[in-house]
Design a protein around this motif. Structure first.
Motif, PDB file in Angstrom:
ATOM      1  N   ALA A  85      30.316  29.612  27.468  1.00 50.58           N
ATOM      2  CA  ALA A  85      31.518  29.379  27.230  1.00 50.58           C
ATOM      3  C   ALA A  85      31.861  28.076  27.238  1.00 50.58           C
ATOM      4  N   ARG A  86      32.793  27.705  26.483  1.00 48.07           N
ATOM      5  CA  ARG A  86      33.372  26.374  26.568  1.00 48.07           C
ATOM      6  C   ARG A  86      34.528  26.213  26.933  1.00 48.07           C
ATOM      7  N   GLY A  87      35.496  27.186  27.668  1.00 45.87           N
ATOM      8  CA  GLY A  87      36.784  27.167  27.780  1.00 45.87           C
ATOM      9  C   GLY A  87      36.617  26.502  29.378  1.00 45.87           C
ATOM     10  N   TYR A 160      35.822  33.561  35.663  1.00 46.03           N
ATOM     11  CA  TYR A 160      34.850  32.435  36.371  1.00 46.03           C
ATOM     12  C   TYR A 160      35.370  31.152  35.977  1.00 46.03           C
ATOM     13  N   ASP A 161      35.834  30.310  36.912  1.00 41.01           N
ATOM     14  CA  ASP A 161      36.318  28.920  36.570  1.00 41.01           C
ATOM     15  C   ASP A 161      35.158  28.122  36.090  1.00 41.01           C
ATOM     16  N   ARG A 162      35.484  27.228  35.308  1.00 40.22           N
ATOM     17  CA  ARG A 162      34.599  26.287  35.007  1.00 40.22           C
ATOM     18  C   ARG A 162      33.669  25.532  36.118  1.00 40.22           C
ATOM     19  N   GLN A 163      34.179  25.430  37.092  1.00 36.25           N
ATOM     20  CA  GLN A 163      33.321  24.971  38.500  1.00 36.25           C
ATOM     21  C   GLN A 163      32.408  26.037  38.641  1.00 36.25           C
ATOM     22  N   VAL A 164      32.525  27.311  38.852  1.00 39.27           N
ATOM     23  CA  VAL A 164      31.785  28.324  39.166  1.00 39.27           C
ATOM     24  C   VAL A 164      30.602  28.447  37.978  1.00 39.27           C
TER      25      VAL A 164
END
Length: 311
Positions: A85-87, A160-164
């Motif tokens: 995922a790139r978002g 899921y956030d990018r940090q996760v």
């Protein structure tokens, strides 16, 4: 403007992929302040699913497709898709529509309010009472024996956030138990309850083996309690065996002529202890197999083709 990637793993879901795409698009048309893309990862389907995905990708550049070189299983393929995922955040949404797409709007709202991890939990489900009771018993058991606090009734559906995602990427697990890893990384999860409906189209791909695989993976990945139970049971049974042996010896010494042990207790004891040994050897084999999988470090999947990733 935040960007979200909806990740949908699929295998032989020709009856559902178009519908889940339409419903996801309809949901994001009602969400302001975000853009989205829909990433489908196909696990080498043998029906028309790849053809339908190609047509969808040709008609909509927001549809991204990963076609696997072979079937890499129900554990590795979804996780690989999530990592691609790139978002700014990713939402894992299965293709069978048993996880309601409309719940994604609530996920995004919690995310905008600062949540890094938003998960859907299913305290109720439209399935047989026996099956649901077995699932709940498993979730409760694993939660109690796990080294970390697992989320009950959570199947992976969530935001899921990018940090996760970056923390999950650092773990580099070749056979990941996603439900446990989200607890391992330590982010507080916002739980959104929902009732899981029955599948309306197609047939489930989960059989006894896949359910058993997930169950054992959850135990071996996040708990050493079964191994310690095996050790304690071994000590206890050895003590019982010694006690029974001494009892029979005393009885035989006191009633030499009258006391006859017979073959039945011997056979029953042999089969009992053999079955206990086989059970714990099998349990130990599950842990050894998990170690072997990690040592071999094979890739999650091998991709055959990607569509619409050029931009």
């Amino acid at each position: 403007m935040k960007h979200i990637t909806v990740v949908t793993p699929c295998y032989n879901e020709e009856e559902n992929v178009e519908e889940v795409y339409r419903q996801a698009r309809a949901v994001f048309e009602t969400i302001e302040g975000v853009t989205y893309e829909h990433l489908f990862i196909d696990n080498f389907s043998s029906d028309r699913t790849p053809e339908i995905l190609r047509a969808m990708a040709a008609a909509d550049r927001n549809v991204k497709v990963i076609l696997n070189a072979r079937n890499f299983g129900h554990i590795r393929s979804p996780y690989h898709g999530l990592l691609q995922a790139r978002g700014d955040a990713a939402i894992l949404l299965v293709a069978d529509l048993q996880d309601p797409p409309e719940l994604m709007k609530a996920f995004v709202e919690h995310w905008h309010n600062g949540a890094k991890l938003v998960v859907g939990v299913k305290p109720t489900a439209d399935e047989s009472g026996l099956m649901f009771a077995i699932r709940r018993a498993y979730y409760r058991t694993v939660t109690r024996i796990a080294d970390v606090k697992l989320i009950q009734n959570f199947t992976g559906f969530g935001l899921y956030d990018r940090q996760v995602l970056e923390e999950l990427r650092r773990i580099d697990d070749p056979y990941p138990y996603l439900r446990g890893l989200v607890s391992e990384v330590g982010f507080e999860a916002v739980q959104v309850p929902y009732n899981q409906p029955r599948r309306k189209r197609g047939i489930t791909k989960n059989n006894f083996y896949t359910l058993y695989d997930i169950a054992m993976l959850g135990i071996t990945s996040h708990s050493r309690v079964p191994l310690r139970i095996a050790t304690m049971v071994g000590f206890a049974l050895s003590g019982v065996s010694l006690g029974v042996s001494l009892l029979y010896l005393i009885l035989k010494m006191l009633f030499w002529s009258e006391f006859s042990m017979g073959t039945a207790p011997i056979l029953i004891g042999m089969f009992f202890f053999a079955s206990v040994q086989l059970f714990f050897i099998g349990l130990l084999g599950e842990y050894v197999g998990a170690i072997l999988t990690h040592v071999m470090k094979r890739p999650l999947v091998v991709e055959r083709e990607r569509l619409n990733f050029d931009n």
